[in-house]
Motif scaffolding. Structure first.
Motif, PDB file in Angstrom:
ATOM      1  N   ALA A  26       0.837  -1.196   0.000  1.00  0.00           N
ATOM      2  CA  ALA A  26       0.000   0.000   0.000  1.00  0.00           C
ATOM      3  C   ALA A  26       0.869   1.242   0.000  1.00  0.00           C
ATOM      4  N   THR A  27       0.366   2.289  -0.664  1.00  0.00           N
ATOM      5  CA  THR A  27       1.125   3.533  -0.765  1.00  0.00           C
ATOM      6  C   THR A  27       0.382   4.665  -0.071  1.00  0.00           C
ATOM      7  N   LYS A  28       1.160   5.641   0.429  1.00  0.00           N
ATOM      8  CA  LYS A  28       0.576   6.842   1.019  1.00  0.00           C
ATOM      9  C   LYS A  28       1.504   8.012   0.713  1.00  0.00           C
ATOM     10  N   ASP A  29       0.961   9.083   0.182  1.00  0.00           N
ATOM     11  CA  ASP A  29       1.746  10.284  -0.130  1.00  0.00           C
ATOM     12  C   ASP A  29       2.981   9.975  -0.973  1.00  0.00           C
ATOM     13  N   GLY A  30       2.800   9.082  -1.923  1.00  0.00           N
ATOM     14  CA  GLY A  30       3.877   8.811  -2.872  1.00  0.00           C
ATOM     15  C   GLY A  30       4.923   7.818  -2.413  1.00  0.00           C
ATOM     16  N   LYS A  31       4.784   7.320  -1.172  1.00  0.00           N
ATOM     17  CA  LYS A  31       5.781   6.378  -0.633  1.00  0.00           C
ATOM     18  C   LYS A  31       5.137   5.017  -0.398  1.00  0.00           C
ATOM     19  N   VAL A  32       5.978   3.984  -0.342  1.00  0.00           N
ATOM     20  CA  VAL A  32       5.503   2.679   0.098  1.00  0.00           C
ATOM     21  C   VAL A  32       5.209   2.796   1.591  1.00  0.00           C
ATOM     22  N   ALA A  33       3.944   2.511   1.977  1.00  0.00           N
ATOM     23  CA  ALA A  33       3.527   2.711   3.370  1.00  0.00           C
ATOM     24  C   ALA A  33       3.546   1.414   4.165  1.00  0.00           C
ATOM     25  N   THR A  34       3.194   0.317   3.506  1.00  0.00           N
ATOM     26  CA  THR A  34       3.217  -0.967   4.218  1.00  0.00           C
ATOM     27  C   THR A  34       3.222  -2.120   3.221  1.00  0.00           C
ATOM     28  N   LEU A  35       3.763  -3.245   3.684  1.00  0.00           N
ATOM     29  CA  LEU A  35       3.694  -4.511   2.963  1.00  0.00           C
ATOM     30  C   LEU A  35       3.029  -5.490   3.923  1.00  0.00           C
ATOM     31  N   SER A  36       2.069  -6.259   3.415  1.00  0.00           N
ATOM     32  CA  SER A  36       1.383  -7.175   4.326  1.00  0.00           C
ATOM     33  C   SER A  36       0.771  -8.310   3.516  1.00  0.00           C
ATOM     34  N   SER A  37       0.555  -9.435   4.180  1.00  0.00           N
ATOM     35  CA  SER A  37       0.020 -10.593   3.446  1.00  0.00           C
ATOM     36  C   SER A  37      -1.393 -10.332   2.946  1.00  0.00           C
ATOM     37  N   ASP A  38      -2.128  -9.445   3.611  1.00  0.00           N
ATOM     38  CA  ASP A  38      -3.483  -9.133   3.145  1.00  0.00           C
ATOM     39  C   ASP A  38      -3.863  -7.716   3.542  1.00  0.00           C
ATOM     40  N   ILE A  39      -3.959  -6.844   2.567  1.00  0.00           N
ATOM     41  CA  ILE A  39      -4.422  -5.475   2.828  1.00  0.00           C
ATOM     42  C   ILE A  39      -5.794  -5.353   2.162  1.00  0.00           C
TER      43      ILE A  39
END
Ligand code: ZN
Length: 477
Positions: A26-39
């Motif tokens: 998932a991205t926020k404000d142009g950056k990678v915000a999180t990596l997760s098995s299920d978003i």
């Protein structure tokens, strides 16, 4: 309001120097915000379905020539658009004073702002510039270019002391618009780059085009005297791999003497790669990185001459199938640090049917991930992780972009490309969305293409179409 701007769901993330992992991003404000098995899809303002696909970090196409033959703003608009097709989200473009480009000389502190102004608002990818100090006054600008203008890489062309770009004129001074462009100039350039590198914590480096001018003079004369065939085979014979070997020897010898970090660009032959490997083994304390291009990995003069035309004229020349395989061996064994396109949009009308006046170079940025995946991963067993290192992480690290570009870790710019590894397409000029009206790779079947490319969290390309506006910006390094 959603928690994230964009959620990329269902894909396999390719993380350089880590490996592959089935995860959402998932991205926020142009950056990678999180990596997760299920978003959950509900957490994103928008969602990109990557089920069954590979998600690579956006490629850093480290060898590019915006504005060499056409206005900078036109190339910025049309050629970085082509980059998105191949999954590149950053281009690092070479610029110099002298003939072509802006066709003038002067201090870079005045000319670089002109270049940036021309490109501003037109580019579809982020971009930076490598600069070539052509005279002593420009060499003196290096500390200021590094500290004040965000330029941390420079270039020297080993053959410009004897020839112009197309090698149809030996009036090198008219071409470089310089005073002395010889090994003495290279030595003082390396001293300045070495000092700038030692002064800070970022890598400041010098890129080298390695072909030796005096040997070129002899071999060009011999080819022209022997019937002057108007073929790409003749062009390769006129600038044979020995000229690369000698230039690599000169350049690396001076790099060791001055402590200058160097990038040996577009090694085109087995001989050039062997010379580079020998230099690296002999000078373990000298920082030298090796680049190869898509065309030197995949094209042969036999194939292109059979089709006819001079669209494949490029410096250094296209070589043989044995050279292709020698370069792939260097990619597979890890001695090659990155693969780039050396993209230079050069129209059919600038090629013509006469070998010597034909302008060198052509585009290829749209094939960066496709060829690495098709020819490297599918055919030769290169892992996806290594593909991502060659296209993205390694050039990012070499050129001062680490932490921002070159990976998909939290905090990095959200630059990525979703690749369908089984999508097969036959290369044609129109498929690549470049301004160039021909393509030396035309007719090649390539398996593994980006289906969506994202720049700093914005979907910029999907299924053959760019999605505007162009959002590329200059990256100070
Ligand atoms: Zn180039």
């Amino acid at each position: 309001m959603s928690r994230y701007d964009l959620v990329v769901r269902g894909g396999t993330l390719v993380l350089p120097h880590v490996g592959t992992v089935r995860a959402d991003l998932a991205t926020k404000d142009g950056k990678v915000a999180t990596l997760s098995s299920d978003i959950p899809a509900s957490e994103g303002e928008s969602v990109l379905d990557a089920t069954g696909k590979l998600v690579f970090p956006g490629a850093v196409d480290a060898h590019f020539h915006l504005g060499i033959y056409r206005p900078l703003e036109v190339d910025a608009a049309e050629e970085t658009r082509s980059s998105l097709v191949g999954g590149a989200t950053t281009v690092l473009s070479y610029f110099r004073t002298g003939q072509h480009y802006l066709n003038k000389t002067g201090p870079y502190r005045e000319i670089l702002p002109e270049v940036l102004q021309a490109v501003d608002g037109h580019a579809w990818t982020d971009y930076g510039f490598h600069l070539a100090p052509m005279d002593t006054a420009q060499v003196r600008e290096i500390p200021d270019l590094v500290d004040g203008h965000g330029v941390s890489s420079f270039k020297y062309y080993m053959f410009y002391k004897g020839f112009n770009l197309a090698a149809d004129s030996r009036d090198a001074k008219a071409f470089t618009m310089s005073d002395e462009y010889d090994l003495g100039h290279l030595y003082q350039l390396m001293e300045a780059v070495s000092a700038a590198n030692a002064a800070g914590d970022r890598r400041v480096s010098l890129s080298l085009h390695c072909e030796q001018a005096e040997l070129m003079r002899l071999f060009i004369d011999r080819v022209r005297a022997a019937g002057d065939p108007q073929t790409l085979k003749a062009y390769s014979d006129a600038r044979p791999p020995l000229t690369e070997r000698v230039a690599i020897g000169e350049a690396t010898t001076l790099a060791r003497a001055t402590g200058c970090p160097v990038n040996l660009l577009h090694l085109s032959s087995g001989e050039a790669l062997a010379a580079a490997q020998e230099a690296r083994a002999a000078m373990p304390g000298t920082d030298m990185r090796f680049e190869v291009t898509l065309h030197h990995l995949c094209l042969t003069h036999e194939e292109l001459d059979a089709q006819g035309g001079l669209g494949g004229k490029v410096n250094p020349p296209i070589r043989s199938a044995a050279d292709n395989e020698a370069l792939w061996a260097g990619v597979l064994d890890g001695s090659v640090n990155w693969v780039a396109s050396d993209h230079a949009c050069c129209l059919e009308e600038n090629k013509g049917d006469a070998l010597w006046p034909a302008l060198p170079g052509f585009g290829g940025t749209a094939l960066l991930y496709p060829i690495l995946i098709s020819e490297g991963m599918h055919k030769r067993g290169l892992s996806p992780t290594r593909v991502a290192e060659l296209a993205s992480a390694n050039p990012a690290r070499a050129y001062g972009l680490d932490g921002r570009k070159g990976n998909l870790l939290v905090g990095y710019d959200a630059d990525l490309t979703v690749v369908d590894p089984s999508l097969e397409q036959t290369v044609s000029a129109s498929l690549l969305l470049s301004g160039q009206d021909h393509c030396p790779f035309e007719g090649h079947k390539v398996r593994g293409w980006p289906v969506a490319t994202v720049l700093r969290g914005h979907l910029a390309y999907q299924a053959g179409t760019v999605l505007g506006p162009p959002r590329g910006s200059f990256i100070a390094r």
